[in-house]
Structure formats: C-alpha cells, structure tokens
Write an enzyme that holds these catalytic residues in place. Sequence first.
Site, PDB file in Angstrom:
ATOM      1  CE  LYS A   1      29.209  52.871 102.708  1.00 21.03           C
ATOM      2  NZ  LYS A   1      29.715  54.203 102.311  1.00 21.03           N
ATOM      3  CB  THR A   2      35.406  49.210 102.630  1.00 18.91           C
ATOM      4  OG1 THR A   2      34.326  49.235 101.693  1.00 18.91           O
ATOM      5  CG2 THR A   2      36.267  47.980 102.362  1.00 18.91           C
TER       6      THR A   2
ATOM      7  CG  ASP B   1      30.529  47.949  99.375  1.00 19.10           C
ATOM      8  OD1 ASP B   1      29.809  48.654 100.110  1.00 19.10           O
ATOM      9  OD2 ASP B   1      31.369  48.426  98.584  1.00 19.10           O
TER      10      ASP B   1
ATOM     11  CB  THR C   1      25.602  54.483  99.131  1.00 20.91           C
ATOM     12  OG1 THR C   1      25.077  53.720  98.035  1.00 20.91           O
ATOM     13  CG2 THR C   1      27.089  54.198  99.270  1.00 20.91           C
TER      14      THR C   1
ATOM     15  NE  ARG D   1      36.615  55.477  98.479  1.00 22.74           N
ATOM     16  CZ  ARG D   1      35.453  54.829  98.345  1.00 22.74           C
ATOM     17  NH1 ARG D   1      34.630  55.146  97.366  1.00 22.74           N
ATOM     18  NH2 ARG D   1      35.129  53.875  99.194  1.00 22.74           N
TER      19      ARG D   1
END
Length: 360
Positions: free
Chosen positions: A67-68, A112, A161, A220
């Site tokens: 997402k980032t 975020d 999230t 990640r």
Amino acid sequence: MTAESLVNPIATAEERDAEASVRPKRLAEFVAQERVREQLEVLLHSALRRGTPPDHILFSGSPGLGKTTLAMIVAAELGGGLRMTSGPAIERSGDLAAVLTSLQAGDVLFIDEIHRIAKPAEELLYSAMEDFRVDVIVGKGPGATAIPLDVEPFTLVGATTRSGLLTGPMRDRFGFVGHLEFYSGHELAALLMRSARILGVPVEQDGIVEIAGRSRGTPRIANRLLRRVRDFAELRADGVVTLATAQAALKVYDVDAIGLDRLDKAVLMALVSSFGGGPVGVSTLAVAVGEQPDTVAEVCEPFLVRAGLLARTPRGRVATPAAWRHLGLIPPPSANGIFSGGVGAAPDLFTADDEADDRP
C-alpha cells in the site's frame, strides 16, 4: 533476530534502506495486483491527460502487501510531491490543517492507517477532499470564529488494514478503492528474483521458490527472508541461495515449511495442548503464550485462519484438524465432528464476526 521479528520487526536503518532499494518506483515495475494496477493506470493517466488531480484513492489490505509502495508510485506517476503521515499521528484538527495548507498543487498526501485518524481531524478532511478548503477555528466559546483557508488541489491516498472501521462518509469520499490481495507463490518468486538482482544476491530458482513458499503471500516478509537467507549463505555456505541453503537458513530462523514461526506454533500448541483445541478466547490464548492479545489477533491469527489451521467462532478460537496434523498430533473425534458438520457443529463457523471474542 528472532522469528517474530521477521514478521513484525522494528526495522533498523539498514533494513529500511534495503527495503527502500527494492521498492518498485513505477507502475510498470510493480509485481502482481494486476487488476488494481490496471485500474490505477487508467485513473492516473486519464487525470494527467485532463491536467487535473485524480480522484482520491484508498488502498486496503493486510500489512506488507504494497500500500505504501503504491502511494509512492502514484506520486511518481503524477510527477507531484509526496507528503506522508499516519492516522495515529494526527491527534488534532490543527495538525491536519497545517499539513493540508502546506501542500503544493498536484501533491499527493498519503495517510497510513487512515481508519485511526481522530474524529475532529476526519471532519476537517471532508471539506478538504471535496472543496479543497479547510475551516480553522480561532478562539473558544461564543467568541470562536471559523477562518476558511484554501487548499491547493491535491490527491489524498489513504491506506488501511481495517477497512470495516472506516466511517461511511470517509469511505464515500474516495473515488477509487483498491483492495490488495495476498500474492501467489509464482508472483512472490518473480518479486524475489527482482529483489535478488537489485541486492546483488546470487540465487538459484529452487532456492527462490523455497523462500516464496514460506513468505505468507506477503512481499515484505519475502524480501526480509531473502536478506536473512543471504546472510546465512554468505556466512555458512558459498554465498549462493540454493534450495539446501534456503532450507537450512529458514530452519535457523524457525520458519517452517508453510511459513509458521515460533510464535505461530506456540499459539497452535497452546490451543491444542492446553485447551483441547478450543474454543478459547484470544485474551486467554495470549496469556498462555506470554504475548499481548493484539499481537496474537493481528500478527498470528490472520495467517493461521487463512492457512486453515485456526477458525474464529462466536465462542472463541478453535484449532482445525489440519492444525493438529501440522503439529504431528492426531485430531480428536470432537475436532473432526465440528469441522465435518457433525453433531455439535458450530453454524457459520468460518464467517463469524471477527470481533466476537473476549478482547477488552
């Protein structure tokens, strides 16, 4: 480094630099999420042709799916600046007003965990998103006045999230909502090959496939496991990430064949050995493994549920027969009965409300 830190680490400066180096910079470099990527490409390029900012964008999905990275790509594709903050950091409406009024035309503001933004700041954000204007309250009580301030046209990119915790008015103000899915093994292998080239890590295909299969479908985690296997290969092998090297390295870090780490296995073992497979509340389960309830619920539980090893029920968490077998144990007849629809089967077992537990 412990196994838990591979999943939810406090990143060092070196780790952050390594993660930044392998982040895709443009949409064409972004692996997987093909539907979201295509939709995003149409949205951004059409806005560029019109010379106007695109609609505000919301990305939802589990941690570590990109997402980032996509927020950074949005700014790069639009050619604007990027301002980054997070919902918990915005405690007062004045904090948000200061950020908004400092934006330049065409900038991207990334928030975020936007579902955790304070209510007063969220209400201020409504007018900024719709009218590019904020009302700053000066003074208190009957003498307070609202001073309208114009905001340069910008694009808000939110990430969450927990999309279910977003208020309706906030969700409705996003013109595009993209939900990021977990990656397949093939997609993670392609991502890891790219990361290995950037980091200069010699790899073999079977070694990459082994790492991909233990990465929980999360880029990640895959990149972090690659770096740990690289370290092991350099110290205890010939520096090449092979199948045997990857297996030996991941054994050292307590990451098993399907990606469970020490804490995951501790949760499952406590559930089956101390509580007979459940049902048991997440708070009780957390005490049994010496962790905080939020850690169990947010770090371990989502993957265990997705892997078919644990189920949420209205009465608590239940170990599936697959969980018993994964631990090398024979599931009791009661467990088989529950999950085969036998006597005493819990209705709607896998679709029970996520919040139906004993957390405070």
